[in-house]
Motif scaffolding. Structure first.
Motif, PDB file in Angstrom:
ATOM      1  N   GLY A   1       0.813  -1.217   0.000  1.00 56.84           N
ATOM      2  CA  GLY A   1       0.000   0.000   0.000  1.00 56.84           C
ATOM      3  C   GLY A   1       0.838   1.255   0.000  1.00 56.84           C
ATOM      4  N   ALA A   2       1.960   1.257   0.750  1.00 59.21           N
ATOM      5  CA  ALA A   2       2.823   2.427   0.769  1.00 59.21           C
ATOM      6  C   ALA A   2       3.447   2.701  -0.599  1.00 59.21           C
ATOM      7  CB  ALA A   2       3.927   2.238   1.811  1.00 59.21           C
ATOM      8  N   HIS A   3       3.656   1.654  -1.400  1.00 57.48           N
ATOM      9  CA  HIS A   3       4.236   1.820  -2.738  1.00 57.48           C
ATOM     10  C   HIS A   3       3.176   2.000  -3.817  1.00 57.48           C
ATOM     11  CE1 HIS A   3       7.811   0.230  -0.703  1.00 57.48           C
ATOM     12  NE2 HIS A   3       8.506   0.707  -1.700  1.00 57.48           N
ATOM     13  N   GLY A   4       1.895   1.997  -3.445  1.00 55.90           N
ATOM     14  CA  GLY A   4       0.848   2.089  -4.454  1.00 55.90           C
ATOM     15  C   GLY A   4       0.714   0.843  -5.293  1.00 55.90           C
ATOM     16  N   ALA A   5       1.131  -0.314  -4.748  1.00 53.86           N
ATOM     17  CA  ALA A   5       1.070  -1.575  -5.480  1.00 53.86           C
ATOM     18  C   ALA A   5      -0.233  -2.301  -5.173  1.00 53.86           C
ATOM     19  CB  ALA A   5       2.264  -2.463  -5.114  1.00 53.86           C
ATOM     20  N   ASP A   6      -0.646  -3.141  -6.097  1.00 49.80           N
ATOM     21  CA  ASP A   6      -1.849  -3.961  -5.935  1.00 49.80           C
ATOM     22  C   ASP A   6      -1.452  -5.340  -5.424  1.00 49.80           C
ATOM     23  OD1 ASP A   6      -3.415  -1.903  -6.885  1.00 49.80           O
ATOM     24  OD2 ASP A   6      -3.279  -2.565  -8.973  1.00 49.80           O
ATOM     25  N   LEU A   7      -2.072  -5.753  -4.312  1.00 54.21           N
ATOM     26  CA  LEU A   7      -1.799  -7.058  -3.715  1.00 54.21           C
ATOM     27  C   LEU A   7      -2.985  -7.971  -3.950  1.00 54.21           C
ATOM     28  CD1 LEU A   7      -0.126  -8.962  -1.889  1.00 54.21           C
ATOM     29  CD2 LEU A   7      -1.271  -7.898   0.073  1.00 54.21           C
ATOM     30  N   ASP A   8      -2.717  -9.149  -4.507  1.00 50.42           N
ATOM     31  CA  ASP A   8      -3.769 -10.119  -4.803  1.00 50.42           C
ATOM     32  C   ASP A   8      -3.364 -11.457  -4.198  1.00 50.42           C
ATOM     33  OD1 ASP A   8      -6.040 -11.284  -5.797  1.00 50.42           O
ATOM     34  OD2 ASP A   8      -5.250 -11.595  -7.814  1.00 50.42           O
ATOM     35  N   VAL A   9      -4.189 -11.974  -3.280  1.00 48.00           N
ATOM     36  CA  VAL A   9      -3.940 -13.255  -2.617  1.00 48.00           C
ATOM     37  C   VAL A   9      -5.028 -14.225  -3.052  1.00 48.00           C
ATOM     38  CG1 VAL A   9      -3.615 -14.432  -0.412  1.00 48.00           C
ATOM     39  CG2 VAL A   9      -2.886 -12.056  -0.668  1.00 48.00           C
ATOM     40  N   CYS A  10      -4.659 -15.294  -3.720  1.00 46.88           N
ATOM     41  CA  CYS A  10      -5.610 -16.273  -4.229  1.00 46.88           C
ATOM     42  C   CYS A  10      -5.238 -17.662  -3.714  1.00 46.88           C
ATOM     43  CB  CYS A  10      -5.626 -16.284  -5.759  1.00 46.88           C
ATOM     44  SG  CYS A  10      -6.119 -14.718  -6.513  1.00 46.88           S
ATOM     45  N   ALA A  11      -6.266 -18.441  -3.376  1.00 52.21           N
ATOM     46  CA  ALA A  11      -6.054 -19.819  -2.922  1.00 52.21           C
ATOM     47  C   ALA A  11      -5.987 -20.752  -4.121  1.00 52.21           C
ATOM     48  CB  ALA A  11      -7.187 -20.238  -1.984  1.00 52.21           C
TER      49      ALA A  11
END
Length: 395
Positions: A360-370
Motif C-alpha cells: 500500500g505504501a508503494h501504491g502496489a496492488d496485492l492479490d492473494v488467491c487460494a
C-alpha cells in the motif's frame, strides 16, 4: 456576536442583487423607450382614425404639452422605482426562504456529523432526496465514515492482538522464573535451562516488536524513493543464508523442506529498497513455512501489463477461497500444514499484514488467491517507473 457570513445569507444577497440589477436594467430600457424614439426601429405608430370630430387644422400636428409629458415621465419613473424596490424586498425574502430550504440537508448533515464520535461511528448521514450535489456530498461522507469505522475496528483488533501477543510470553517468563527460583535446591543445570527458555521467549518478542515496527513504518508511507529491480532484490533474499532461529527460511536444500524455484526477469520500479526487500522476504518465508513436506515454492518477477510484478506461489495446505483475503489481517495464522514448527520458527501472524502495508505504501496492488490443490498464489503489481526526462532543449 457579529453577523455570520453564511452561505444562506450570501445566496440571499446574491439573489436580491441579481434581481435588483435585472430590474434596474429593465426599468432603464423601458424609460428610454418612453422618452426617446428609436430611429433604428423604422416603425411609426399608427395614425388615429378620422372620426369627423373637430380638431386642429390640417397639417398641424397634435403635440402634447411638454410640461405635462415631463410630469407623466417623472410619475412613471417614480412608480417604477418604488415597484422595483418593493419587488426587490420580496425577492430577497423569497431568496432567504428558498436558500434555507435548499441548505436544510446541509444543516442536518452538520448536526449529525457533530454528534458522531469514536463510539458512534456506525451512524451515517443517510440523506434522502434527488441525486444532486448535496446527495453526492452526503454519500461521499458516508463512504468516508465506512472507511473510518473499518480503520477504527482494525486498530482496536490490532491493539488487542498485539497486547495478547506481548503479554503471553511475559507471563510465561515470569511464571518460569518464579517456579525456578522457588526451588531453593535447584541445580545449576535447572537454572541454565530456565534461562535458555527465557532467552528463547525473549527472541520471539524481539521478532514481534520488529515486525510491529515494520508494519507501522509501511503504513506510515515512504520517506524516500529510489530506483530498484524486483529481480535483484528477490535474488538477494534467496541467496541469504537461513537464520538459525528460522529453520523454514528460504534457501533450504532439497529434502530439508520445500524446494524453492526462481524465475527472475527484470522488473524495474521505484520505491524503498529496504521495505521491498522485507516484502519479498516475508512472502518467501511464508511460502516455505506454510507448506507441505517436500513441497515447492515458485518465485517469479517480470513486467506484466506494463507493471513490475512479483509472484510467489507454494504448495501448502488447502485454504478456502473466501478466507484467502483475510490472511492479510494482523495475527491471522494458518494452523495446519506448518513446516518447521519447532523452536522459534512459528509464525507471528504478521507476515502478510506487513506485505499489505508495504504494498500500500508503494501504491502496489496485492492479490492473494487460494490454489485449488492447496497453497496460495500471491501477486504484487508495482506501479511502473516514471518515464525518464527527455533531452534538454537545444540552445
Amino acid at each position: 456576536m457579529g453577523l455570520r457570513w453564511t452561505i444562506r445569507l450570501r445566496l440571499t444577497l446574491l439573489c436580491g442583487a441579481l434581481f435588483a440589477a435585472a430590474g434596474a436594467a429593465l426599468l432603464a430600457v423601458t424609460y428610454l423607450l418612453a422618452t426617446r424614439a428609436l430611429p433604428w426601429a423604422g416603425i411609426e405608430p399608427p395614425r388615429p382614425p378620422d372620426l369627423g370630430l373637430p380638431g386642429p387644422p390640417p397639417g398641424v400636428p397634435d403635440v402634447p404639452d411638454p410640461a405635462s409629458r415631463a410630469d407623466d415621465l417623472r410619475q412613471f419613473l417614480l412608480a417604477s422605482v418604488l415597484g422595483l424596490v418593493l419587488m426587490t424586498v420580496v425577492a430577497v425574502g423569497l431568496g432567504w426562504l428558498l436558500a434555507g430550504r435548499a441548505l436544510r440537508p446541509l444543516r442536518a448533515m452538520a448536526a449529525t456529523a457533530r454528534d458522531i464520535s469514536a463510539r458512534s461511528l456506525h451512524r451515517r448521514l443517510a440523506v434522502r432526496g434527488p441525486a444532486d450535489e448535496v446527495k453526492d456530498l452526503a454519500d461521499t461522507v458516508d463512504g468516508l465514515l465506512d472507511r473510518l469505522e473499518a480503520s477504527f475496528e482494525a486498530q482496536k483488533a490490532f491493539v488487542a492482538h498485539a497486547s495478547h501477543e506481548l503479554r503471553t510470553p511475559l507471563t510465561f517468563e515470569r511464571s518460569l522464573l518464579e517456579v525456578t527460583l522457588a526451588d531453593e535446591d535447584a541445580a545449576a543445570a535447572t537454572l541454565r535451562t530456565a534461562c535458555l527458555r527465557v532467552l528463547d521467549s525473549n527472541r520471539r518478542q524481539e521478532r514481534l516488536i520488529a515486525a510491529l515496527l515494520t508494519l507501522a513504518r509501511g503504513q506510515r508511507g515512504l520517506d524516500h524513493r529510489e530506483d530498484l529491480d524486483l529481480a535483484v532484490i528477490a535474488a538477494t533474499v534467496l541467496d541469504r543464508p537461513a537464520a538459525p532461529d528460522h529453520p523454514a527460511a528460504p534457501g533450504r536444500a532439497a529434502g530439508e523442506g520445500p524446494v524453492v524455484e526462481a524465475e527472475l526477469d527484470p522488473a524495474p520500479t521505484v520505491g524503498d529498497a529496504r521495505l521491498v526487500e522485507r516484502l519479498v522476504a516475508n512472502l518467501a518465508d511464508n511460502a516455505v513455512r506454510y507448506n507441505v513436506p517436500d513441497g515447492r515454492v515458485v518465485i517469479r518477477t517480470g513486467v506484466h501489463g506494463g507493471r513490475p510484478t512479483l509472484c510467489v506461489g507454494n504448495t501448502g495446505p488447502v485454504v478456502a477461497p473466501e478466507d484467502a483475503a483475510a490472511l492479510v489481517r494482523p495475527f491471522t495464522r494458518l494452523e495446519r500444514g506448518r513446516t518447521g514448527d519447532g523452536g522459534g520458527g512459528d509464525g507471528l501472524g504478521l507476515g502478510l499484514s506487513i506485505v499489505a502495508a508495504i504494498a500500500g505504501a508503494h501504491g502496489a496492488d496485492l492479490d492473494v488467491c487460494a490454489r485449488p490443490g492447496g497453497g496460495l498464489d500471491v501477486r504484487v503489481a508495482f506501479p511502473p517507473p516514471p518515464d525518464p526526462p527527455g533531452p534538454p532543449p537545444l540552445p
